[in-house]
Design a protein around this motif. Sequence first.
Motif, PDB file in Angstrom:
ATOM      1  N   ARG A   1      -3.660   2.587  -0.002  1.00  0.00           N
ATOM      2  CA  ARG A   1      -2.609   0.858   0.647  1.00  0.00           C
ATOM      3  C   ARG A   1      -1.304   0.951  -0.423  1.00  0.00           C
ATOM      4  O   ARG A   1      -0.319   0.874   0.509  1.00  0.00           O
ATOM      5  CB  ARG A   1      -3.765   0.079   0.072  1.00  0.00           C
TER       6      ARG A   1
ATOM      7  N   ASP B   1      -2.124   1.209   6.849  1.00  0.00           N
ATOM      8  CA  ASP B   1      -2.672  -0.379   6.354  1.00  0.00           C
ATOM      9  C   ASP B   1      -4.485  -0.993   6.546  1.00  0.00           C
ATOM     10  O   ASP B   1      -4.745  -1.360   5.750  1.00  0.00           O
ATOM     11  CB  ASP B   1      -1.695  -1.267   5.852  1.00  0.00           C
TER      12      ASP B   1
ATOM     13  N   GLN C   1      -7.539  -1.314   4.899  1.00  0.00           N
ATOM     14  CA  GLN C   1      -7.760  -2.514   4.223  1.00  0.00           C
ATOM     15  C   GLN C   1      -9.198  -2.625   4.965  1.00  0.00           C
ATOM     16  O   GLN C   1     -10.652  -3.391   4.376  1.00  0.00           O
ATOM     17  CB  GLN C   1      -6.820  -3.773   4.776  1.00  0.00           C
TER      18      GLN C   1
END
Length: 498
Positions: free
Chosen positions: A453, A477, A481
């Motif tokens: 990230r 991303d 996550q």
Amino acid sequence: MAASEQLEVELKFDVDAGHSAPDLRVLPGVIGATEPETFNLDATYFDTENLDLAGNRITLRRRTGGHDAGWHLKRPAGAPGTRRELQLGFDEAPADGEVPTDLISPVVALTRTRRLIPVAAVSTTRTVTTLLGADGQAVAEFAEDLVTAQSLLPGGHFQEWAEWEFELLGNDPHPRLLKTAEKTLRAAGGREPSSTSKLARAIGSTPTVVEPHLGKRPSALELVVTDIAIHRNSLVTQDPLVRTDADDAVHQMRVACRRLRSVFSGFPTVLDAERTDHLGGELKLLARILGDARDSEVQLALDENLLRAENASESLIAELAGTETAIHDRAIKAAHAAMDSDRYFALLDAIDELIASPPPGPDADLDATIAVDRAIAKSRKKIRTEQSVLSSLTEGSEEWAEQLHTIRKRAKRLRYSTDAAAPLDKKRYRKVATIAKRVQSALGDYNDSRINRARVAEIAGSGKLSGPDMFVLGRIDARQQADGQRAIDAYRKAAKDL
């Protein structure tokens, strides 16, 4: 042209000189044979004065005559009767007759700074018959050898003997060919060979390396030395693979370094710390050097994983992975330089010396099980202390993430401590090792997602990419996550059992 390597699968038999060989055209998958062809082979075998190669069932020779004249390096390949043979022709070898670097490199972790010298001269009159399969392709080779050998070691002697060799050829032999050949040749007068190789017979007994093992009630010192020997063997095994940048070799060699260090740190009173502390420091340095190459390998794999199922442009691919290959190449060169240094060879010598003559510490005579129990209890206590610190931090903060990384390192040490007890074969140790591995793996996955990230954010902030590429980065991303959250959930579930 570089040296070529092939897998050698063969049977060997002692036999009386002049004894008639059976007709091997009756073997399964064989329909014919060539006319016998006779060669005169002259070989000089090389080793160190300590016979480091022969002691590890390795032969290095320079041979003239036959179809494969040149330099040959033969190493065990795991299965009985199977060896890896590395060959280099005379036109590709040094003209001065020195041992080629291509053949030294795979065994330099054994020979180190010691000189390679001639240790035996072997002359063979070989009569070869090639067995042919249904398509006319060679499937096996049968050799009848008359051997004369002279040991070149001090006090060495002269010998003569006869033997048969049966070697598989090609990639797809009949499944029963080797087994039936063994029965047929034994029935025809072939006997169990007195030595595994012509060199072994020529020079006599060698200090053969024995795989470490424990008795029924080992002491802590016996367990520790056995574990050191196991990881030393792993390190030496990975050495030639790292030199060719083989897949996962850097990782496995680095793990061997870390496991060796964990033995010293996990059982600090079993060995004399004053005489072993420097080994831990040297292993830490080697692991760090290997770590640079390993980190670049991991990042290359992560970059590839990040782009899975994404329609990434060449620009985005270049941003994610373009520089990592060059970084990896530099790191590998640095690792190779370290592994060619006198300092590295001195480390290997020191580990061997420790195994041969371990310096006992105050708890050397302690029962091995008691020593392991204490090491595990100490390691678990440290993990719980770090978990207590974690609970005081704000979830998601930089400090919280760094503390998770610390817990991961503690879990790895716990796992190594329990792995050290593997020779004791106790269920409770395997259970602890499994839990520690789950914690380590989960937190490793979280750390990967965190690094990814940050990398994605850095690239997104560079202003170099197009709108579609930015959209792809956003998808990556979000996926990272979610992966990170799953990893944290897995950690919390596993950590309950610590």
